[in-house]
Motif scaffolding. Structure first.
Motif, short mmCIF file in Angstrom:
data_model
loop_
_atom_site.label_atom_id
_atom_site.label_comp_id
_atom_site.label_asym_id
_atom_site.label_seq_id
_atom_site.Cartn_x
_atom_site.Cartn_y
_atom_site.Cartn_z
N ASN A 166 11.82 56.53 -15.33
CA ASN A 166 11.38 55.50 -16.28
C ASN A 166 12.47 54.49 -16.61
O ASN A 166 12.23 53.57 -17.40
CB ASN A 166 10.92 56.17 -17.58
N ASN A 167 13.63 54.64 -16.01
CA ASN A 167 14.81 53.84 -16.38
C ASN A 167 15.03 52.72 -15.37
O ASN A 167 15.38 52.97 -14.21
CB ASN A 167 16.03 54.75 -16.43
N PRO A 168 14.86 51.46 -15.77
CA PRO A 168 15.08 50.35 -14.83
C PRO A 168 16.49 50.33 -14.26
O PRO A 168 16.69 49.95 -13.09
CB PRO A 168 14.81 49.10 -15.69
N ALA A 169 17.48 50.73 -15.04
CA ALA A 169 18.87 50.71 -14.57
C ALA A 169 19.10 51.70 -13.44
O ALA A 169 20.07 51.57 -12.68
CB ALA A 169 19.81 51.02 -15.73
N LEU A 170 18.21 52.68 -13.29
CA LEU A 170 18.32 53.66 -12.22
C LEU A 170 17.27 53.45 -11.13
O LEU A 170 17.01 54.34 -10.32
CB LEU A 170 18.21 55.08 -12.79
N GLY A 171 16.66 52.25 -11.12
CA GLY A 171 15.66 51.95 -10.09
C GLY A 171 14.38 52.71 -10.29
O GLY A 171 13.72 53.09 -9.31
N ASP A 201 0.32 48.31 -13.17
CA ASP A 201 0.80 48.03 -14.51
C ASP A 201 2.11 48.76 -14.74
O ASP A 201 2.57 49.54 -13.90
CB ASP A 201 -0.24 48.39 -15.58
N LYS A 202 2.74 48.47 -15.89
CA LYS A 202 4.09 48.94 -16.15
C LYS A 202 4.15 49.86 -17.36
O LYS A 202 3.28 49.84 -18.23
CB LYS A 202 5.02 47.74 -16.36
N THR A 203 5.21 50.64 -17.40
CA THR A 203 5.49 51.49 -18.55
C THR A 203 6.11 50.66 -19.66
O THR A 203 6.46 49.48 -19.46
CB THR A 203 6.45 52.62 -18.17
N ALA A 204 6.31 51.27 -20.81
CA ALA A 204 6.95 50.57 -21.92
C ALA A 204 8.39 50.20 -21.60
O ALA A 204 8.94 49.26 -22.19
CB ALA A 204 6.91 51.46 -23.17
N THR A 205 9.01 50.90 -20.63
CA THR A 205 10.38 50.59 -20.24
C THR A 205 10.47 49.49 -19.19
O THR A 205 11.56 49.07 -18.83
CB THR A 205 11.09 51.85 -19.72
N GLY A 206 9.32 49.05 -18.67
CA GLY A 206 9.31 47.93 -17.74
C GLY A 206 9.28 48.28 -16.27
O GLY A 206 9.41 47.39 -15.43
N VAL A 207 9.11 49.55 -15.93
CA VAL A 207 9.00 49.93 -14.52
C VAL A 207 7.52 50.12 -14.18
O VAL A 207 6.67 50.24 -15.06
CB VAL A 207 9.80 51.21 -14.19
N ARG A 319 7.24 42.46 -6.89
CA ARG A 319 7.10 41.06 -7.31
C ARG A 319 5.71 40.81 -7.88
O ARG A 319 5.56 40.17 -8.94
CB ARG A 319 7.38 40.13 -6.14
N GLN A 320 4.70 41.33 -7.18
CA GLN A 320 3.33 41.10 -7.63
C GLN A 320 3.00 41.83 -8.93
O GLN A 320 2.22 41.36 -9.74
CB GLN A 320 2.34 41.50 -6.53
N VAL A 321 3.63 42.98 -9.14
CA VAL A 321 3.40 43.74 -10.36
C VAL A 321 4.30 43.25 -11.50
O VAL A 321 4.01 43.46 -12.67
CB VAL A 321 3.62 45.24 -10.09
N GLY A 322 5.41 42.59 -11.14
CA GLY A 322 6.31 42.02 -12.15
C GLY A 322 7.43 42.92 -12.57
O GLY A 322 7.88 42.89 -13.73
N VAL A 323 7.93 43.73 -11.62
CA VAL A 323 9.05 44.63 -11.92
C VAL A 323 10.32 44.07 -11.31
O VAL A 323 10.42 43.83 -10.10
CB VAL A 323 8.79 46.05 -11.36
N VAL A 324 11.33 43.84 -12.16
CA VAL A 324 12.65 43.35 -11.73
C VAL A 324 13.71 44.29 -12.28
O VAL A 324 13.67 44.65 -13.47
CB VAL A 324 12.90 41.91 -12.24
N TYR A 325 14.65 44.68 -11.44
CA TYR A 325 15.71 45.58 -11.88
C TYR A 325 16.92 44.79 -12.36
O TYR A 325 17.15 43.65 -11.94
CB TYR A 325 16.12 46.51 -10.72
N PRO A 326 17.73 45.39 -13.24
CA PRO A 326 18.93 44.71 -13.72
C PRO A 326 19.82 44.27 -12.56
O PRO A 326 20.04 45.03 -11.61
CB PRO A 326 19.62 45.79 -14.55
#
Length: 328
Positions: A166-171, A201-207, A319-326
């Motif tokens: 669930n952590n964007p910083a860990l991909g 769709d995405k989780t509350a953490t953005g993944v 890209r289509q779902v809108g997930v970008v990593y730090p």
């Protein structure tokens, strides 16, 4: 393979534990482990009876008693860790997903080719005997023209926002951790897609929480895939051709059973039920050893360009779902 081939393990997490367990069960030599702390390296080394225990990744890749390095760190570290091992002249097995994105994957592939070392993505499913048999059946024409792959990889994983999934910083997200399996399967069967459609769709953490994908391939073949990190799916797969189909049992991406149907009456023409020692992660290690022993630059079962292509599909889906990593 030769018992003289020596493995070093970069990282001491759960995937490294599973990999070394399978290597130990099948007689593959593990000579060293590297971690970011001596305590972690010592604990892992003691558990698996590994003699050399290094307190840094740099020390591991510099170890003259290591022929190949298995990169078992989180996704965002794969590229840097692989490049470190390549620069030291080591062959490398990089845990899936190959890297965080296609740009990193291309960088690793180019570095491997320049250095003349063998680098393979540790997509262990590719090398299992069940998948080898499936490719043989398809090549023999039993299914006719293969038109469709339907596959899912859905798991009920921890909801803790700090957990790596669930952590964007860990991909984090379903695509890179779970969706990579069916995407890689599709690329194996049909080659890189010419078009990708992804909805999710995405989780509350953005993944990405769940993603449905349709991949269009040259010649009109289609892959229909689904991945999710908060629901337990059937995790089965079906390959459909003009003259037959293969239904792969759960869990399809492990060494498992499958049934081959052919003809207008969909008669059963083969039932596959072979088992393997341990989980089966040893086959990817044997593949790297084989490629090195035969003097080949890359694995024909999973060439570097295919690993780059898989990452490109995952990039486009994100890209289509809108997930970008730090940092991207």
């Amino acid at each position: 393979m030769s018992t003289e081939f020596r493995w070093g393990i970069l990282g001491t997490g759960w995937i490294a534990e599973m990999f070394v367990t399978d290597l130990r069960a099948t007689g593959i030599e593990v000579t060293a482990v590297g971690s970011r702390s001596q305590q972690s390296a010592d604990a892992f080394g003691s558990r698996f009876d590994i003699a050399s225990r290094h307190a840094s990744y740099e020390a591991l890749v510099a170890d003259p008693e290591v022929d190949a390095v298995y990169v078992a760190t989180p996704h965002p570290m794969h590229a840097a860790n692989a490049l470190l091992a390549i620069a030291a002249g080591k062959h490398v097995l990089v845990e899936k997903p190959f890297t965080l994105n296609a740009a990193e994957a291309a960088e690793v592939a180019e570095a491997a080719r320049r250095a003349g070392v063998v680098v393979i993505e540790a997509m262990w499913t590719r090398f299992l005997p069940s998948m080898v048999r499936i490719r043989d059946i398809i090549a023999a024409g039993t299914l006719g023209e293969v038109r469709t792959l339907i596959a899912d990889h859905d798991q009920l994983l921890p909801s803790d926002p700090e957990h790596r999934i669930n952590n964007p910083a860990l991909g984090g997200g379903a695509l890179l951790d779970l969706g990579v399996y069916p995407v890689s399967f599709a690329v194996d069967l049909f080659g890189a897609p010419v078009a990708v459609t992804a909805k999710g769709d995405k989780t509350a953490t953005g993944v990405d929480r769940q993603v449905a994908l349709i991949l269009e391939h040259d010649g009109g073949a289609t892959s229909v895939l689904h991945t999710a990190l908060d629901t337990q799916g059937a995790n089965t797969a079906t390959i459909v051709g003009t003259e037959g189909r293969i239904e792969i049992d759960s869990v399809w991406y492990e060494q498992t059973s499958f049934t081959v149907y052919a003809g207008k009456g969909s008669e059963v023409v083969e039932r596959y039920d072979e088992t393997v020692v341990s989980r089966g992660m040893q086959f990817q290690a044997w593949e790297l050893e084989r490629v090195v022993a035969e003097g080949r630059g890359e694995s024909e079962l999973l060439p570097l360009d295919e690993s780059v292509a898989v990452m490109a599909v995952l990039d486009e889906a994100r890209r289509q779902v809108g997930v970008v990593y730090p940092g991207e």
